[in-house]
Design a protein around this motif. Structure first.
Motif, PDB file in Angstrom:
ATOM      1  N   GLN A  69     -18.315 -19.107   6.929  1.00  0.00           N
ATOM      2  CA  GLN A  69     -17.275 -20.089   6.629  1.00  0.00           C
ATOM      3  C   GLN A  69     -17.391 -20.557   5.185  1.00  0.00           C
ATOM      4  O   GLN A  69     -18.456 -20.519   4.585  1.00  0.00           O
ATOM      5  CB  GLN A  69     -17.377 -21.271   7.603  1.00  0.00           C
ATOM      6  CG  GLN A  69     -16.011 -21.778   8.087  1.00  0.00           C
ATOM      7  CD  GLN A  69     -15.437 -22.845   7.192  1.00  0.00           C
ATOM      8  OE1 GLN A  69     -16.162 -23.582   6.551  1.00  0.00           O
ATOM      9  NE2 GLN A  69     -14.111 -22.928   7.148  1.00  0.00           N
ATOM     10  N   CYS A 119     -16.976 -23.563   3.684  1.00  0.00           N
ATOM     11  CA  CYS A 119     -17.731 -24.787   3.390  1.00  0.00           C
ATOM     12  C   CYS A 119     -17.337 -25.431   2.063  1.00  0.00           C
ATOM     13  O   CYS A 119     -18.196 -25.989   1.375  1.00  0.00           O
ATOM     14  CB  CYS A 119     -19.238 -24.537   3.357  1.00  0.00           C
ATOM     15  SG  CYS A 119     -19.912 -23.825   4.842  1.00  0.00           S
ATOM     16  N   ARG A 177     -15.419 -32.114   9.609  1.00  0.00           N
ATOM     17  CA  ARG A 177     -16.129 -30.907   9.197  1.00  0.00           C
ATOM     18  C   ARG A 177     -16.213 -29.900  10.360  1.00  0.00           C
ATOM     19  O   ARG A 177     -16.033 -28.697  10.172  1.00  0.00           O
ATOM     20  CB  ARG A 177     -17.537 -31.281   8.703  1.00  0.00           C
ATOM     21  CG  ARG A 177     -18.424 -30.132   8.311  1.00  0.00           C
ATOM     22  CD  ARG A 177     -17.872 -29.279   7.183  1.00  0.00           C
ATOM     23  NE  ARG A 177     -17.707 -30.014   5.954  1.00  0.00           N
ATOM     24  CZ  ARG A 177     -17.158 -29.482   4.856  1.00  0.00           C
ATOM     25  NH1 ARG A 177     -16.741 -28.236   4.827  1.00  0.00           N
ATOM     26  NH2 ARG A 177     -17.019 -30.231   3.767  1.00  0.00           N
ATOM     27  N   GLU A 178     -16.459 -30.392  11.567  1.00  0.00           N
ATOM     28  CA  GLU A 178     -16.590 -29.503  12.728  1.00  0.00           C
ATOM     29  C   GLU A 178     -15.291 -28.738  12.975  1.00  0.00           C
ATOM     30  O   GLU A 178     -15.304 -27.579  13.387  1.00  0.00           O
ATOM     31  CB  GLU A 178     -16.963 -30.316  13.984  1.00  0.00           C
ATOM     32  CG  GLU A 178     -18.366 -30.899  13.970  1.00  0.00           C
ATOM     33  CD  GLU A 178     -18.560 -32.079  13.019  1.00  0.00           C
ATOM     34  OE1 GLU A 178     -17.559 -32.584  12.461  1.00  0.00           O
ATOM     35  OE2 GLU A 178     -19.715 -32.485  12.815  1.00  0.00           O
ATOM     36  N   GLU A 234     -26.387 -17.377   6.221  1.00  0.00           N
ATOM     37  CA  GLU A 234     -25.195 -17.945   6.850  1.00  0.00           C
ATOM     38  C   GLU A 234     -24.635 -17.081   7.984  1.00  0.00           C
ATOM     39  O   GLU A 234     -24.502 -15.869   7.844  1.00  0.00           O
ATOM     40  CB  GLU A 234     -24.097 -18.129   5.794  1.00  0.00           C
ATOM     41  CG  GLU A 234     -24.435 -19.202   4.788  1.00  0.00           C
ATOM     42  CD  GLU A 234     -23.340 -19.408   3.762  1.00  0.00           C
ATOM     43  OE1 GLU A 234     -22.151 -19.381   4.122  1.00  0.00           O
ATOM     44  OE2 GLU A 234     -23.686 -19.577   2.576  1.00  0.00           O
ATOM     45  N   ASN A 261     -21.308 -27.086  11.937  1.00  0.00           N
ATOM     46  CA  ASN A 261     -21.589 -28.292  11.146  1.00  0.00           C
ATOM     47  C   ASN A 261     -22.558 -27.910  10.028  1.00  0.00           C
ATOM     48  O   ASN A 261     -23.179 -26.856  10.065  1.00  0.00           O
ATOM     49  CB  ASN A 261     -22.185 -29.388  12.032  1.00  0.00           C
ATOM     50  CG  ASN A 261     -23.472 -28.936  12.680  1.00  0.00           C
ATOM     51  OD1 ASN A 261     -24.492 -28.771  12.007  1.00  0.00           O
ATOM     52  ND2 ASN A 261     -23.456 -28.693  13.979  1.00  0.00           N
ATOM     53  N   LEU A 262     -22.678 -28.792   9.059  1.00  0.00           N
ATOM     54  CA  LEU A 262     -23.452 -28.454   7.859  1.00  0.00           C
ATOM     55  C   LEU A 262     -24.963 -28.542   8.064  1.00  0.00           C
ATOM     56  O   LEU A 262     -25.730 -28.210   7.162  1.00  0.00           O
ATOM     57  CB  LEU A 262     -23.027 -29.349   6.693  1.00  0.00           C
ATOM     58  CG  LEU A 262     -21.616 -29.066   6.161  1.00  0.00           C
ATOM     59  CD1 LEU A 262     -21.174 -30.153   5.199  1.00  0.00           C
ATOM     60  CD2 LEU A 262     -21.558 -27.700   5.490  1.00  0.00           C
ATOM     61  N   LEU A 263     -25.375 -28.964   9.250  1.00  0.00           N
ATOM     62  CA  LEU A 263     -26.803 -29.028   9.521  1.00  0.00           C
ATOM     63  C   LEU A 263     -27.278 -27.703  10.124  1.00  0.00           C
ATOM     64  O   LEU A 263     -28.267 -27.126   9.685  1.00  0.00           O
ATOM     65  CB  LEU A 263     -27.079 -30.183  10.487  1.00  0.00           C
ATOM     66  CG  LEU A 263     -28.525 -30.594  10.636  1.00  0.00           C
ATOM     67  CD1 LEU A 263     -29.052 -31.145   9.327  1.00  0.00           C
ATOM     68  CD2 LEU A 263     -28.644 -31.665  11.733  1.00  0.00           C
ATOM     69  N   TYR A 292     -25.405 -24.848  10.414  1.00  0.00           N
ATOM     70  CA  TYR A 292     -24.908 -23.708   9.652  1.00  0.00           C
ATOM     71  C   TYR A 292     -25.639 -23.741   8.322  1.00  0.00           C
ATOM     72  O   TYR A 292     -25.656 -24.764   7.636  1.00  0.00           O
ATOM     73  CB  TYR A 292     -23.399 -23.835   9.437  1.00  0.00           C
ATOM     74  CG  TYR A 292     -22.807 -22.690   8.655  1.00  0.00           C
ATOM     75  CD1 TYR A 292     -22.298 -21.581   9.309  1.00  0.00           C
ATOM     76  CD2 TYR A 292     -22.761 -22.711   7.267  1.00  0.00           C
ATOM     77  CE1 TYR A 292     -21.757 -20.514   8.594  1.00  0.00           C
ATOM     78  CE2 TYR A 292     -22.234 -21.659   6.547  1.00  0.00           C
ATOM     79  CZ  TYR A 292     -21.730 -20.570   7.213  1.00  0.00           C
ATOM     80  OH  TYR A 292     -21.206 -19.508   6.501  1.00  0.00           O
ATOM     81  N   MET A 345     -25.759 -23.161   4.974  1.00  0.00           N
ATOM     82  CA  MET A 345     -25.290 -22.898   3.604  1.00  0.00           C
ATOM     83  C   MET A 345     -26.401 -23.321   2.648  1.00  0.00           C
ATOM     84  O   MET A 345     -27.154 -24.248   2.932  1.00  0.00           O
ATOM     85  CB  MET A 345     -23.970 -23.618   3.319  1.00  0.00           C
ATOM     86  CG  MET A 345     -24.101 -24.979   2.703  1.00  0.00           C
ATOM     87  SD  MET A 345     -22.543 -25.592   2.013  1.00  0.00           S
ATOM     88  CE  MET A 345     -23.047 -25.985   0.345  1.00  0.00           C
ATOM     89  N   PRO A 346     -26.562 -22.613   1.525  1.00  0.00           N
ATOM     90  CA  PRO A 346     -27.700 -22.897   0.655  1.00  0.00           C
ATOM     91  C   PRO A 346     -27.716 -24.340   0.145  1.00  0.00           C
ATOM     92  O   PRO A 346     -26.696 -24.869  -0.281  1.00  0.00           O
ATOM     93  CB  PRO A 346     -27.512 -21.926  -0.509  1.00  0.00           C
ATOM     94  CG  PRO A 346     -26.648 -20.845   0.012  1.00  0.00           C
ATOM     95  CD  PRO A 346     -25.756 -21.493   1.033  1.00  0.00           C
ATOM     96  N   THR A 347     -28.884 -24.950   0.197  1.00  0.00           N
ATOM     97  CA  THR A 347     -29.071 -26.263  -0.417  1.00  0.00           C
ATOM     98  C   THR A 347     -29.702 -26.044  -1.791  1.00  0.00           C
ATOM     99  O   THR A 347     -30.030 -24.917  -2.171  1.00  0.00           O
ATOM    100  CB  THR A 347     -30.033 -27.136   0.401  1.00  0.00           C
ATOM    101  OG1 THR A 347     -31.356 -26.592   0.253  1.00  0.00           O
ATOM    102  CG2 THR A 347     -29.663 -27.159   1.875  1.00  0.00           C
TER     103      THR A 347
END
Ligand code: FES
Ligand code: FES
Lengths: 158, 769
Positions: free
Chosen positions: B191, B193, B278-279, B676, B691-693, B695, B697-699
């Motif tokens: 996704q 994001c 976001r969901e 991802e 959700n961003l937790l 899933y 995606m690079p921090t």
């Protein structure tokens, strides 16, 4: 249910009526029209809503407005000079190209301001860890790192 | 040509607004009497709504209205951000309704609540009682294609499209081969994001038309689709895009806009806003197509390709959106990078009950690049031919027509990209150091990987390409720039301003851009996608700037006094002054001249240029990723020690913005390669990690220092020698990382994301490369 709270927002003392279910983010955006603070998730995952509460960086989306009673709140609007001038960190975000879509930017500026306050000489790893609560999908973080490092450098050499 | 503004890292015009929080995004614009909309989503994954009871929901205080499929037009419409096709054969599939009784994925949009507060709307949406008829559901193309599968869209057998493209004769090609290699691989659903979720509001304007303010990459296309969704003349709608918090293709599709307009229509034109969670964005907007590949290629013993046969199966999810275009693009991209005399590319796009797959940065190219570049890696390992050399033996030739994209490739710069990349990266030194350590027993092993890509600039000749630009000379010599192209964070407006300043001969600061794209005001342009804007829209900007400059010089000539007249050929504009070319003498400032053009009693006029330009060209950018990783064999954890992208995007208009684009794309490529994946529950069909937790995606901590270099070979067709850059950076990191991981481990890992779990599994099975 509404409740009255007293707090300082960006240096101004105020008395506010807030809903007990309301987040600090909603209070800032909807009641005070301080829309510089963004919502990217609403549940504490992205950091777009970061503000300073008594000097600590917190996600305002998961902080109830009623908890702000007696607190000193600083949002992105409070980090800009009264005359509109940029802080050295903001200027470095501009100069280093750390801004793309800009949606994460206020949150990053807030978090990095507090980070440099606590640790004026952060290593790269400390910057990465310190800002890992803020997500950015545009920049790959590289130029944000550059902006924070440059600010620390400039302050050291002042 | 010498440039004064192009090629300079000027500061983006909107940076200060963004660092101070003053940039207004859709959710930041105050609206009087705003109402809020919430979508009621299906709680099954495939089936039909038999019955809906809204009585309890209507009792929730603050609820104004509830819309069901009965309350919205019975019109199916397409959603893809493609230009309209005059030929119905090539029109996008119209398979969406504003609300649906046919549930095609978990969370499908079956009703909508309008209320005085978001909370009331949300509570009411949860109180709508729904009775369903449930069908079997399918999360993968294999399941959706099995005998007797229920059709997700009637009459499709769950196949959205299947195509075959051929060059030469593959049987002959394979007969000529000295050896044949085969491989399979698969890419995940991921996704976008973008940090700003989908958000839009609509209202009836004073002229009784419908205005939709929305975070979209495609304002003009969005207006057309609103017309289609309501069966009303397109001019009845106006779409406005404020600042936008990223898109990456997720907003190159129409999602909530028809619904917010329908909501406003239901409440007499009052403003209604939908601000997705976001969901919801993860689960029910758009995702990237998961594509699986079977690749077979024949080679001469020297490593020259004699034949290739690629079969691709694409998971399109529940609705057509961009559909087959994405997997189909892989054929022409394969022949853009490698010369393949005998080639067959078969592609199939399949409906399943997962999120609708649409456009995402790279548009199918990250997938095919993954397949090709991991394949070439395998060939290199099997033959012992060096990775770079193997590719160089097979690169396409300059000035030959790409047989599948039907456009001549004017450049082929991968050799230059490889050479520059190897030098900067110190590839050979790293190779030696790794090989030296190979035999020391350690849990930490290092490896090198590379992957190359080719891309296109815009969508011509697949679809028409048009750009629009209007320029107005203000009284003080500043110039107002208006474009229909969409600024979504990439810096397009800044780059267009540089083009105008450079072409006319004024300082960059004299060009006035703005964040808004308003279909009532902005010249027609199809928007931000296909990495088209600096190329396609840039052509329109250049034409307009050239035209305005001519008009300015003509005015300078006309206004100068007889006797004092400098021949028009000897006039020029430099740094905002009208000068005499042969001696550089300043005749007057552009501001003084502009004032006369406005206010002279007898002659002159406000000078403008208004250009709409069809682009009938394309240009191919190229690039390569080189990376070094360290893998912990105990935990399967991968650390990226260094990563470099080298790009040929022709002339770079703004190096700072350009390197920013590349870094962002590299980080996304890193996420694609290592972490991802949007997952679904096999038992219920529900998305599991939307959700961003959950899933990944690079921090900040997942991304190492990113190195970027450009090979600036001016392109003969780009307006300023430039080619596309926005999407290319994320095409090659994932295969390069995977290749580095197998180089480190000496075992075979097939699919991305290469997670620690997959590495541990591969190690325990000791899979051979
Ligand atoms: S909006 Fe608060 S953390 Fe994402
Ligand atoms: S600049 Fe767009 S999310 Fe960070």
């Amino acid at each position: 249910m509404l409740k009255t709270i007293n707090c300082t927002v960006n240096g101004r003392a105020m008395e506010l009526q807030v809903d007990v279910r309301e987040s600090l983010l909603d209070m800032l955006r909807n009641r005070l029209h301080l829309t510089g603070t963004k919502q990217g998730c609403g549940v504490g995952e992205c950091g777009a809503c970061a503000v300073l509460i008594d000097g600590e960086t917190l996600d305002s989306c998961i902080y109830l407005a009623v908890w702000a009673d007696g607190k000193d709140i600083v949002s992105i609007e409070g980090l800009t000079g009264a005359d509109g001038s940029l802080s050295d960190l903001q200027q470095n975000f501009v100069d280093k190209g750390a801004v793309q879509c800009g949606f994460c930017t206020p949150g990053f500026v807030v978090s990095a301001t507090a980070l440099l306050e606590k640790n004026p000489n952060p290593s790269k790893d400390e910057i990465r860890r310190g800002l890992s609560g803020n997500l950015c999908r545009c920049t790959g973080y590289q130029k944000i790192l550059d902006a924070v490092e440059s600010t620390a450098d400039q302050r050291r050499n002042k | 040509m010498e440039h004064k503004v192009i090629g300079k890292s000027v500061e983006r015009w909107d940076a200060i607004a963004k660092v101070t929080g003053r940039a207004n995004y859709t959710g930041d614009i105050p609206q009087k009497e705003l109402l809020y909309g919430k979508i009621c989503r299906a709680k099954i994954t495939h089936g039909k709504v038999k019955n809906m009871d809204i009585s309890e929901a209507l009792k929730v205080p603050g609820v104004i209205k509830i819309l069901t499929p009965d309350d919205v037009p019975e019109i199916s419409f397409p959603t893809a951000g493609h230009p309209y096709s005059l030929d119905p054969k090539f029109a996008d599939i119209a398979d969406r309704r504003i609300l649906t009784r046919n549930v095609r994925l978990y969370g499908d949009e079956i009703a909508a609540v309008i209320a005085e507060s978001e909370l009331a709307a949300e509570i009411a949406a949860s109180k709508i009682k729904v009775e369903y008829e449930e069908y079997e559901f399918y999360l993968s193309p294999e399941e959706a294609l099995k005998e007797g599968a229920v059709e997700i869209h009637e009459g499709t057998k769950n196949i959205l499209a299947a195509t075959k493209a051929e060059i030469g004769d593959i049987d002959t090609g394979f007969k000529e081969a000295d050896f044949i290699v085969e491989d399979v691989c698969a890419t995940p659903i991921i996704q976008h994001c973008q940090m700003e979720n989908q958000i839009a509001y609509a209202y009836k304007d004073v002229d009784n038309r419908w205005v939709c303010v929305t975070s979209t990459q495609i304002p003009h296309i969005c207006r057309r689709i609103l017309g289609q969704a309501f069966g009303m003349p397109w001019g009845r709608f106006r779409v406005i895009k404020p600042f936008i918090g990223g898109g990456f293709g997720n907003k190159q599709d129409v999602t909530i806009e028809p619904l917010v307009v329908a909501m406003s229509m239901a409440v007499g034109g009052k403003p209604v806003m939908v601000d997705l969670h976001r969901e919801e964005v993860f689960g029910w907007t758009r995702v990237r197509h998961a594509i699986s590949y079977k690749v077979k290629m024949g080679f001469t013993k020297d490593g020259v390709i004699t034949a290739a046969d690629i079969e691709a199966t694409s998971n399109n999810g529940a609705y057509a959106s961009h559909g087959h275009a994405i997997v189909a693009k892989g054929g022409g991209i394969t022949t853009a990078i490698y010369k393949i005399p005998n080639f067959r590319y078969r592609a199939k796009t399949v409906y399943t009950n997962t999120a609708a797959a649409g456009a995402m940065r790279g548009y199918g190219v990250p997938q095919i690049t993954y397949a090709l570049e991991t394949f070439m890696n395998k060939v290199s390992i099997q033959t012992g031919i060096d990775q770079f050399e193997l590719r160089e033996k097979n690169l396409t030739k300059v000035n030959e027509e790409n047989p599948l994209l039907h456009m001549v490739q004017h450049t082929m710069s991968l050799r230059e990209c490889f050479a520059k990349g190897k030098e900067i990266f110190k590839w050979d030194d790293k190779r030696k150091s790794i090989d030296k350590d190979k035999n020391t027993a350690s849990d930490y092993v290092r490896g090198l990987g590379m992957a190359a890509f080719a891309y296109t600039s815009g969508a011509y000749p697949k679809t028409m390409e048009i750009g629009g630009c209007r320029l107005i000379l203000n009284q003080d010599g500043s110039i107002k720039l208006m474009v229909g192209a969409t600024e979504i964070g990439q810096g397009a407006d800044t780059v267009f301003s540089q083009m105008v300043a450079d072409t006319i001969g004024i300082p960059f600061e004299w060009v006035i851009a703005d964040a808004y794209t308003d279909t009532d005001i902005a010249p027609f342009d199809t928007g931000a996608y296909a990495s088209r804007q600096t190329f396609v829209s840039g052509m329109a900007v250049k034409k307009a700037a050239v035209e305005l400059k001519e008009k300015i010089l003509q005015a300078a000539y006309d206004f100068s006094k007889i006797g004092n007249k400098v021949p028009i050929e000897d006039l020029d504009i430099v740094d905002g002054n009208i000068i005499q070319k042969h001696n550089g003498q300043i005749l007057e400032t552009l501001g003084d001249l502009a004032l006369k053009t406005y206010y002279d009693l007898h002659s002159g006029s406000c000078l403008t240029a208004d250009v709409s330009n069809k682009c009938t060209k394309n240009a191919y950018p190229y690039g390569v990723t080189l990376t070094e990783v360290e893998v912990d064999k105990k935990t399967g954890k991968v650390e990226v020690l260094s990563i470099l992208n080298v790009h040929d995007s022709g002339k770079i208009i703004n190096p700072l913005l350009a390197s920013g684009q590349v870094e962002g794309g590299m980080a996304q490529g890193l996420g694609y390669g290592l972490a991802e994946e949007l997952k679904y529950d096999e038992k219920t069909g529900k998305p599991l990690n939307n959700n961003l937790l959950d899933y990944k995606m690079p921090t900040f901590m997942d991304v190492p220092d990113l190195d970027v270099a450009f090979v600036e070979i001016e392109d003969p067709v780009g307006p300023y020698g430039n080619k596309s850059l926005g999407e290319p950076p994320l095409c090659s990191p994932a295969p390069a990382l995977r290749n580095a991981i197998i180089d480190a481990l000496g075992i075979y890992v097939k699919d991305i994301p290469v997670t620690p779990q997959k590495i541990i599994e591969a190690l325990s099975e000791n899979r051979e490369v």
